[in-house]
Enzyme design. Structure first.
Site, PDB file in Angstrom:
ATOM      1  N   CYS A   2       0.865  -1.165   0.000  1.00 26.10           N
ATOM      2  CA  CYS A   2       0.000   0.000   0.000  1.00 26.10           C
ATOM      3  C   CYS A   2       0.911   1.227   0.000  1.00 26.10           C
ATOM      4  O   CYS A   2       2.099   1.122   0.223  1.00 26.10           O
ATOM      5  CB  CYS A   2      -0.870   0.014   1.239  1.00 26.10           C
ATOM      6  SG  CYS A   2      -1.767  -1.516   1.487  1.00 26.10           S
ATOM      7  N   ARG A  27       1.650   1.337  -6.002  1.00 29.30           N
ATOM      8  CA  ARG A  27       1.854   0.424  -4.872  1.00 29.30           C
ATOM      9  C   ARG A  27       0.569  -0.287  -4.457  1.00 29.30           C
ATOM     10  O   ARG A  27       0.585  -1.186  -3.611  1.00 29.30           O
ATOM     11  CB  ARG A  27       2.396   1.195  -3.671  1.00 29.30           C
ATOM     12  CG  ARG A  27       3.783   1.725  -3.865  1.00 29.30           C
ATOM     13  CD  ARG A  27       4.231   2.432  -2.625  1.00 29.30           C
ATOM     14  NE  ARG A  27       4.437   1.533  -1.535  1.00 29.30           N
ATOM     15  CZ  ARG A  27       5.601   1.021  -1.177  1.00 29.30           C
ATOM     16  NH1 ARG A  27       6.670   1.335  -1.867  1.00 29.30           N
ATOM     17  NH2 ARG A  27       5.710   0.214  -0.158  1.00 29.30           N
ATOM     18  N   TRP A  74      -3.806  -1.919  -1.265  1.00 25.38           N
ATOM     19  CA  TRP A  74      -3.838  -3.217  -1.943  1.00 25.38           C
ATOM     20  C   TRP A  74      -4.329  -4.181  -0.875  1.00 25.38           C
ATOM     21  O   TRP A  74      -3.628  -4.458   0.098  1.00 25.38           O
ATOM     22  CB  TRP A  74      -2.432  -3.586  -2.416  1.00 25.38           C
ATOM     23  CG  TRP A  74      -2.379  -4.846  -3.239  1.00 25.38           C
ATOM     24  CD1 TRP A  74      -2.517  -4.948  -4.582  1.00 25.38           C
ATOM     25  CD2 TRP A  74      -2.136  -6.176  -2.762  1.00 25.38           C
ATOM     26  NE1 TRP A  74      -2.384  -6.252  -4.974  1.00 25.38           N
ATOM     27  CE2 TRP A  74      -2.152  -7.029  -3.877  1.00 25.38           C
ATOM     28  CE3 TRP A  74      -1.925  -6.731  -1.490  1.00 25.38           C
ATOM     29  CZ2 TRP A  74      -1.953  -8.401  -3.775  1.00 25.38           C
ATOM     30  CZ3 TRP A  74      -1.730  -8.100  -1.396  1.00 25.38           C
ATOM     31  CH2 TRP A  74      -1.743  -8.921  -2.533  1.00 25.38           C
ATOM     32  N   ASN A 100       0.677   0.401   6.329  1.00 29.48           N
ATOM     33  CA  ASN A 100       1.162  -0.391   5.199  1.00 29.48           C
ATOM     34  C   ASN A 100       1.877  -1.592   5.792  1.00 29.48           C
ATOM     35  O   ASN A 100       2.804  -1.416   6.571  1.00 29.48           O
ATOM     36  CB  ASN A 100       2.131   0.476   4.377  1.00 29.48           C
ATOM     37  CG  ASN A 100       2.838  -0.314   3.305  1.00 29.48           C
ATOM     38  OD1 ASN A 100       2.360  -1.367   2.881  1.00 29.48           O
ATOM     39  ND2 ASN A 100       3.977   0.191   2.861  1.00 29.48           N
ATOM     40  N   GLY A 101       1.430  -2.795   5.462  1.00 26.69           N
ATOM     41  CA  GLY A 101       2.101  -3.983   6.002  1.00 26.69           C
ATOM     42  C   GLY A 101       1.076  -4.976   6.497  1.00 26.69           C
ATOM     43  O   GLY A 101       0.007  -5.123   5.906  1.00 26.69           O
ATOM     44  N   GLU A 492       9.068 -15.431 -18.819  1.00 31.85           N
ATOM     45  CA  GLU A 492       8.824 -14.000 -18.622  1.00 31.85           C
ATOM     46  C   GLU A 492       7.769 -13.489 -19.621  1.00 31.85           C
ATOM     47  O   GLU A 492       6.902 -12.695 -19.257  1.00 31.85           O
ATOM     48  CB  GLU A 492      10.144 -13.232 -18.769  1.00 31.85           C
ATOM     49  CG  GLU A 492      10.052 -11.734 -18.647  1.00 31.85           C
ATOM     50  CD  GLU A 492       9.497 -11.228 -17.316  1.00 31.85           C
ATOM     51  OE1 GLU A 492       9.288 -12.024 -16.389  1.00 31.85           O
ATOM     52  OE2 GLU A 492       9.238 -10.021 -17.235  1.00 31.85           O
ATOM     53  N   LYS A 496       4.327 -11.759 -18.388  1.00 27.00           N
ATOM     54  CA  LYS A 496       3.942 -10.401 -18.803  1.00 27.00           C
ATOM     55  C   LYS A 496       2.538 -10.427 -19.399  1.00 27.00           C
ATOM     56  O   LYS A 496       1.713  -9.574 -19.084  1.00 27.00           O
ATOM     57  CB  LYS A 496       4.917  -9.821 -19.847  1.00 27.00           C
ATOM     58  CG  LYS A 496       6.241  -9.355 -19.344  1.00 27.00           C
ATOM     59  CD  LYS A 496       6.223  -8.080 -18.533  1.00 27.00           C
ATOM     60  CE  LYS A 496       6.086  -8.371 -17.071  1.00 27.00           C
ATOM     61  NZ  LYS A 496       7.269  -8.628 -16.306  1.00 27.00           N
ATOM     62  N   GLU A 499      -0.156 -11.033 -16.667  1.00 31.40           N
ATOM     63  CA  GLU A 499      -0.303  -9.926 -15.716  1.00 31.40           C
ATOM     64  C   GLU A 499      -1.144  -8.784 -16.253  1.00 31.40           C
ATOM     65  O   GLU A 499      -1.953  -8.226 -15.527  1.00 31.40           O
ATOM     66  CB  GLU A 499       1.086  -9.328 -15.394  1.00 31.40           C
ATOM     67  CG  GLU A 499       1.887 -10.107 -14.425  1.00 31.40           C
ATOM     68  CD  GLU A 499       3.194  -9.408 -14.122  1.00 31.40           C
ATOM     69  OE1 GLU A 499       3.924  -9.042 -15.063  1.00 31.40           O
ATOM     70  OE2 GLU A 499       3.495  -9.221 -12.943  1.00 31.40           O
ATOM     71  N   HIS A 515       5.663 -33.810 -23.463  1.00 25.54           N
ATOM     72  CA  HIS A 515       5.408 -34.570 -22.233  1.00 25.54           C
ATOM     73  C   HIS A 515       4.124 -34.125 -21.543  1.00 25.54           C
ATOM     74  O   HIS A 515       3.957 -34.359 -20.350  1.00 25.54           O
ATOM     75  CB  HIS A 515       6.610 -34.441 -21.283  1.00 25.54           C
ATOM     76  CG  HIS A 515       7.867 -34.971 -21.891  1.00 25.54           C
ATOM     77  ND1 HIS A 515       8.064 -36.309 -22.144  1.00 25.54           N
ATOM     78  CD2 HIS A 515       8.977 -34.341 -22.342  1.00 25.54           C
ATOM     79  CE1 HIS A 515       9.243 -36.483 -22.710  1.00 25.54           C
ATOM     80  NE2 HIS A 515       9.816 -35.293 -22.843  1.00 25.54           N
ATOM     81  N   LYS A 612       3.103  -2.935  -7.196  1.00 24.97           N
ATOM     82  CA  LYS A 612       4.507  -2.893  -7.625  1.00 24.97           C
ATOM     83  C   LYS A 612       5.452  -3.511  -6.608  1.00 24.97           C
ATOM     84  O   LYS A 612       6.435  -4.143  -6.975  1.00 24.97           O
ATOM     85  CB  LYS A 612       4.897  -1.437  -7.876  1.00 24.97           C
ATOM     86  CG  LYS A 612       6.267  -1.263  -8.460  1.00 24.97           C
ATOM     87  CD  LYS A 612       6.251  -1.481  -9.944  1.00 24.97           C
ATOM     88  CE  LYS A 612       7.624  -1.522 -10.553  1.00 24.97           C
ATOM     89  NZ  LYS A 612       7.637  -2.266 -11.810  1.00 24.97           N
TER      90      LYS A 612
END
Ligand code: F6R
Length: 617
Positions: A2, A27, A74, A100-101, A492, A496, A499, A515, A612
C-alpha cells in the site's frame, strides 16, 4: 504494497496528500482515503477503486486542515471497499491511522478489544491500531505532558503489534501533530519548506521535500508544523542527517507514450548503454570484488520476474564461469532452505528491494552464512533498482541496476537491468577463473553492440507487435517456448501477458511440450517460440514443428527462422551470440504483451489485483 503519505505544515494537506498518493498509486490501487484534522474536527474521506474516485468525492465534499494522512490500498484483510479502506478510525472518530504492512496478531488483539466492548467497523487488521491508540490515550491522559501524549500512546499501541508495518496517526485533540512509526516496512520522512512529510516511497516526496530521512526499524517520527523529532524504540531522541532528494531522479512523466509501461520498454536501450560500460568495468566496483572472491557455488533467491532474471543469471554462472548455481522461489526457500555449503554466494534479486519473501529468505541466509563461515566477509549480495530500500539496509553488498524509477506495475526495464547485472557478474567470475576465454571475449563483444541493437529492435518491433495484437482479441490461452538461456524468457513472456492482459499463458522449455502441454494445442492456441541459433536451434525448430502439426498459430522470435517456413509470423532479432540473446528476445515478448493488453482497452500500468512492491508474505 500500500502507499502512505502524511503531511503537516503551512499548506492545506488534502491537495498535497492527493498528489503524493497519485505518485504512489502503483503500490496499490483498489481503494484510497485520507483524513485531515482541524481544531475540533477530524475529517475522513474514502472511496473504493482508483484514486480518481477519491478525488471526485473530495471535489464534492472538500476537507480542510494543514495536517493529514492518506493511503492507497492493496487489500490483504477484507474486501477492497470504502469500509475497509484506510484511514481506519477509533469508535469516537478521533484517532485516524493509515498502515502499510501486516499486523499478524490482529485476531488476538481484536478479540481482546471486543471483550472490552469495542465495536469494529471493518474487516481490516489495521483497525486494531486506532482502538489501541484510543485506549492508550485514555490511560495516559493526565499522567504525561499533553505534547508527549500522542507519541507515548502510539508507542504503547505498537508495543502490542506483531508483524511488519509502517503507520501514521493523527488525533483530533492535537491538530498540530502527526506521529509515524516504521517496523519492517519502508517509511521515509521528507523535509520541505515549512512543510513536513512521511511517505512509504520516494516518488511521493519528489518536488515537495528537499531532503529525506529513512526511518530505522522501531523508530518513530513526531511531525509538527515546526519540524520533525525522531525517537528510537526505547523512546530516546535520535538525530540523523537528512539526504538531499533530487526531484528529477523520481520524475513520473509518460513523455509522448500512452502508458508508463511502453515508455519503460523503450528506455531499455538507455539502460543497456549505461550497463555495457559497467559490465566491462565491474571488477573496479570494490565491494563486489570482495564478495565474489573464492566463490564455489551460487544460490539465487527471488520472486516473479526477478526470479526469471535469476534463471538467466544461473545459466550464465554455470555456462560462462563454470560455477554450479541454483535458483529458488524466495517464498518456498524461507520454509525449506537447502543445506548451505561453504563458499556459497547468496544473491537476492528484487527490483523494489521490498519484497517480503525475498527479504525473509535473505535474513535466514545471513544467519546461516554467519554460523557457517564466521571469519569471512558475508557472501551475500543484493541486486536491486532501489539501493535505498529495505534490501539496501539488510545486505552488506548491493549491485544497483540504476534503471531509473519504474512506474508500470509489470517489470520491464528493471528485468533487463537485472539480467545485465548478471552478465557483469558472470563475466567477472569467468575472467577471474579462466582468463579471457573465447566465450568471454565473444560475450563482451556482443554486449558492446547491444544498445544499438536494442534501439533497432524496439523501433522495428513496436509496430509489428501492435499489428499482431489484433489477432489476440479472442485468444484465451497462449504457450511460450524457449530452450537453454531463452527458457526464462519464455517464462517472462508468459508472465507479462498474464499480468496485464489476463490471458492465460504458460512458458515451457520447448523439449517438455511433448510430455503433456502439447495436449492443449489447437488452432485457437498461439505458440510463441524463441528460436535463436545455438546448440539447440534445430531442436527448437523440431519442437515448433510438433506444435504446427497440431494446427497451432506459430509466432517465431529469432534471426533466421524466416527461412524455415515453419512460423506463421516472425519477429526478427539481429544475429547475436546465443548467450547474449535474452537481452534482445525479451523485447518482442514485452511489446506483444503490452499491445495485446492495450488493444483490449485494459489498464496496462495498473493491472487488477497486482501491486509494484509486495511487502506482505
Ligand atoms: C512482474 C512483477 C512481479 C515482480 C515480483 C517480485 O512484472 O512485477 O512478478 O517481479 O513481485 O518483485 P521484486 O522484483 O520487487 O522483488
Amino acid at each position: 504494497m500500500c502507499g502512505i503519505v502524511a503531511t503537516i505544515g503551512s499548506r492545506e494537506a488534502a491537495p498535497l496528500l492527493l498528489q503524493g498518493l497519485q505518485r504512489l498509486e502503483y503500490r496499490g490501487y483498489d481503494s484510497a482515503g485520507l483524513a485531515t484534522v482541524t481544531p475540533g474536527q477530524l475529517h475522513c474521506c474514502k472511496a473504493e477503486g482508483k484514486l480518481v474516485h477519491l478525488r471526485e468525492k473530495l471535489e464534492k465534499t472538500p476537507v480542510s486542515g494543514c495536517c493529514g494522512i492518506g493511503h492507497t490500498r492493496w487489500a490483504t484483510h477484507g474486501k477492497p471497499d470504502a469500509r475497509n479502506a484506510h484511514p481506519q478510525l477509533d469508535e469516537a472518530g478521533s484517532v485516524a491511522v493509515v498502515q502499510n504492512g501486516i499486523i499478524e496478531n490482529h485476531r488476538h488483539l481484536r478479540q481482546h478489544l471486543e471483550q472490552r466492548g469495542v465495536h469494529f467497523g471493518s474487516d481490516t487488521d489495521t483497525e486494531v491500531i486506532p482502538h489501541l491508540v484510543a485506549q492508550a490515550l485514555a490511560d495516559l491522559r493526565g499522567t504525561v505532558s499533553p505534547t508527549d501524549l500522542l507519541r507515548l500512546a502510539v508507542a504503547q499501541a505498537v508495543q502490542q503489534l506483531e508483524g511488519a508495518y509502517a503507520l501514521a496517526v493523527i488525533w483530533l485533540d492535537q491538530p498540530e501533530e502527526l506521529v509515524a512509526v516504521r517496523y519492517r516496512a519502508p517509511l521515509l520522512v521528507g523535509l520541505g519548506e515549512g512543510q513536513f512529510f512521511c511517505a512509504s516511497d520516494t516518488p511521493a516526496l519528489a518536488g515537495v521535500a528537499s531532503s529525506i530521512v529513512s526511518l530505522e526499524d522501531g523508530e518513530m517520527a513526531r511531525l509538527t508544523p515546526l519540524g520533525v523529532e525522531l525517537f528510537d524504540q526505547s523512546g530516546q531522541r535520535t538525530q540523523r542527517t537528512p539526504h538531499p532528494l533530487r526531484g528529477d531522479d523520481y520524475t513520473t512523466d509518460k513523455r509522448q507514450f500512452r502508458h508508463f509501461m511502453l515508455k519503460e520498454i523503450h528506455e531499455q536501450a538507455d539502460v543497456a548503454a549505461a550497463w555495457v560500460e559497467r559490465c566491462l568495468a565491474l571488477p573496479a566496483e570494490d565491494s563486489l570484488t570482495t564478495v565474489l572472491q573464492d566463490v564455489q557455488r551460487v544460490q539465487l533467491l527471488a520472486c516473479g520476474t526477478s526470479r526469471h532474471a535469476a534463471l538467466v543469471g544461473a545459466h550464465l554462472f554455470e555456462q560462462l564461469a563454470g560455477i554450479p548455481s541454483s535458483v529458488h522461489y524466495a517464498s518456498e526457500f524461507r520454509y525449506a532452505p537447502p543445506p548451505l555449503l561453504p563458499r556459497t554466494l547468496t544473491i537476492g534479486v528484487t527490483q523494489s528491494g521490498e519484497t517480503a519473501d525475498t527479504l525473509a529468505a535473505l535474513t535466514i541466509e545471513m544467519e546461516r552464512h554467519r554460523a557457517l563461515e564466521p571469519d569471512v566477509p558475508l557472501r551475500l549480495l543484493g541486486i536491486t533498482n532501489r539501493s535505498d530500500s529495505s534490501l539496501g539496509r539488510l545486505v552488506p553488498h548491493i549491485l544497483d541496476i540504476r534503471a531509473g524509477v519504474e512506474i508500470g506495475v509489470a517489470a520491464t526495464k528493471t528485468f533487463l537491468g537485472q539480467m545485465l547485472a548478471f552478465y557483469a557478474i558472470a563475466l567477472h567470475l569467468a575472467s577471474q577463473r579462466h582468463g579471457a576465454s573465447a566465450q568471454v571475449t565473444a560475450c563482451r563483444q556482443a554486449l558492446a553492440q547491444l544498445p544499438e541493437q536494442l534501439s533497432q529492435v524496439l523501433h522495428a518491433m513496436d509496430r509489428r507487435c501492435a499489428d499482431l495484437a489484433h489477432g489476440f482479441a479472442e485468444t484465451r490461452d497462449v504457450i511460450y517456448l524457449g530452450r537453454g538461456i531463452n527458457y526464462p524468457i519464455a517464462l517472462e513472456g508468459a508472465l507479462k501477458l498474464k499480468e496485464i492482459s489476463y490471458i492465460h499463458a504458460e512458458g515451457y522449455p520447448a523439449g517438455e511440450m511433448k510430455h503433456g502441454p502439447i495436449a492443449l494445442l489447437d488452432q485457437h492456441v498461439p505458440v510463441v517460440s524463441i528460436a535463436m541459433p545455438g546448440p539447440v536451434f534445430e531442436k527448437v525448430l523440431s519442437n515448433a514443428q510438433e506444435a504446427k502439426a497440431r494446427d497451432a498459430h506459430l509466432i517465431g522470435i529469432g534471426p533466421v527462422c524466416a527461412d524455415t517456413e515453419i512460423f506463421d509470423v516472425v519477429l526478427p532479432i539481429p544475429p547475436v551470440h546465443e548467450l547474449v540473446s535474452p537481452l534482445l528476445t525479451v523485447v518482442p515478448m514485452q511489446l506483444l504483451a503490452y499491445h495485446v493488453a492495450a488493444h483490449r482497452g485494459l489498464d496496462v500500468d495498473q493491472p487488477r489485483n497486482l501491486a509494484k512492491s509486495v511487502t506482505v508474505e
